[in-house]
Design a protein around this motif. Sequence first.
Motif, short mmCIF file in Angstrom:
data_model
loop_
_atom_site.label_atom_id
_atom_site.label_comp_id
_atom_site.label_asym_id
_atom_site.label_seq_id
_atom_site.Cartn_x
_atom_site.Cartn_y
_atom_site.Cartn_z
N ASN A 102 0.85 -1.19 0.00
CA ASN A 102 0.00 0.00 0.00
C ASN A 102 0.89 1.24 0.00
N PRO A 103 0.98 1.94 -1.13
CA PRO A 103 1.87 3.11 -1.21
C PRO A 103 1.43 4.29 -0.34
N ARG A 104 0.23 4.26 0.17
CA ARG A 104 -0.25 5.36 1.01
C ARG A 104 0.32 5.30 2.42
N LEU A 105 0.90 4.15 2.78
CA LEU A 105 1.48 3.99 4.11
C LEU A 105 2.98 4.24 4.07
N ASN A 106 3.48 5.04 4.99
CA ASN A 106 4.92 5.22 5.02
C ASN A 106 5.53 4.10 5.86
N ILE A 107 6.84 4.00 5.83
CA ILE A 107 7.54 2.90 6.50
C ILE A 107 7.29 2.91 8.00
N THR A 108 7.23 4.08 8.60
CA THR A 108 6.96 4.18 10.03
C THR A 108 5.59 3.60 10.37
N GLU A 109 4.59 3.91 9.56
CA GLU A 109 3.25 3.37 9.79
C GLU A 109 3.23 1.85 9.65
N VAL A 110 3.95 1.35 8.67
CA VAL A 110 4.03 -0.10 8.46
C VAL A 110 4.71 -0.75 9.68
N ALA A 111 5.77 -0.12 10.16
CA ALA A 111 6.48 -0.65 11.34
C ALA A 111 5.54 -0.71 12.54
N TRP A 112 4.84 0.37 12.81
CA TRP A 112 3.92 0.41 13.96
C TRP A 112 2.82 -0.64 13.81
N ALA A 113 2.22 -0.72 12.64
CA ALA A 113 1.13 -1.67 12.42
C ALA A 113 1.60 -3.12 12.51
N SER A 114 2.90 -3.34 12.29
CA SER A 114 3.47 -4.69 12.35
C SER A 114 4.00 -5.05 13.73
N GLY A 115 3.85 -4.14 14.67
CA GLY A 115 4.26 -4.44 16.04
C GLY A 115 5.64 -3.96 16.42
N TYR A 116 6.23 -3.10 15.62
CA TYR A 116 7.56 -2.57 15.93
C TYR A 116 7.42 -1.10 16.33
N ALA A 117 7.75 -0.79 17.56
CA ALA A 117 7.66 0.58 18.05
C ALA A 117 8.79 1.45 17.48
N ASP A 118 9.90 0.82 17.10
CA ASP A 118 11.06 1.53 16.57
C ASP A 118 11.23 1.20 15.10
N PRO A 119 10.97 2.17 14.20
CA PRO A 119 11.09 1.91 12.77
C PRO A 119 12.51 1.49 12.34
N GLY A 120 13.53 1.97 13.03
CA GLY A 120 14.91 1.57 12.72
C GLY A 120 15.14 0.10 12.99
N TYR A 121 14.62 -0.36 14.13
CA TYR A 121 14.73 -1.78 14.48
C TYR A 121 13.93 -2.62 13.47
N PHE A 122 12.75 -2.13 13.11
CA PHE A 122 11.94 -2.81 12.10
C PHE A 122 12.73 -2.98 10.80
N ALA A 123 13.39 -1.91 10.36
CA ALA A 123 14.16 -1.96 9.11
C ALA A 123 15.30 -2.98 9.21
N ARG A 124 15.96 -3.04 10.37
CA ARG A 124 17.06 -4.00 10.55
C ARG A 124 16.54 -5.44 10.51
N ILE A 125 15.45 -5.70 11.20
CA ILE A 125 14.87 -7.06 11.20
C ILE A 125 14.37 -7.40 9.80
N PHE A 126 13.74 -6.45 9.15
CA PHE A 126 13.22 -6.68 7.79
C PHE A 126 14.37 -7.08 6.86
#
Length: 180
Positions: free
Chosen positions: A137-161
């Motif tokens: 969904n291009p309307r969601l930014n990476i931070t929103e995707v991180a939060w919705a996926s259960g990651y409070a820290d978008p940086g940590y989300f990006a590393r795990i991803f």
Amino acid sequence: KHERKPSIIVRKSYDYSQSQRIAQYLDDISDLYWSTKKERETAVRGLLLTVFSELLSMVDSAKPETGKKIGHPKVNRCKELVMSNLADSSLSVKQLAGWINCAPDYLSHLFSKETGLQLATYINQQRISFAKDLLGNPRLNITEVAWASGYADPGYFARIFKKLTGQTPMQYRGEIKGTF
């Protein structure tokens, strides 16, 4: 002339602990009133995605069983709880063990023995799988995707991803875009 009255055909029950989490997310949204407009828009989108995810998991978990499950009941219940709580950033082995009424070490051992995966790894795999769907969904930014996926820290989300997929979330999104 006979008038038909609506009737309840199937009664479904829901886990009210999920309802309480949804209420808390909605309270968090109302608390954002005092934030700046940009912060408020980003946070509200992420929290609403989380609310909708929780609602969908409640409906999905209320579907009737379609066959006998194979495997240890505690592991099956653990998998169900993981899937219905993916958006909860505080989801942990300890929390799952508490919900299932067993020791965290025992649950981890049992889960690993039955699935061949560490429970924490399984949680991350499921969250990243969900994130991949959201990245479409291009309307969601990476931070929103991180939060919705259960990651409070978008940086940590990006590393795990990146660890699990070999790509950053942006690279993955770019690849998805190129396939349409």
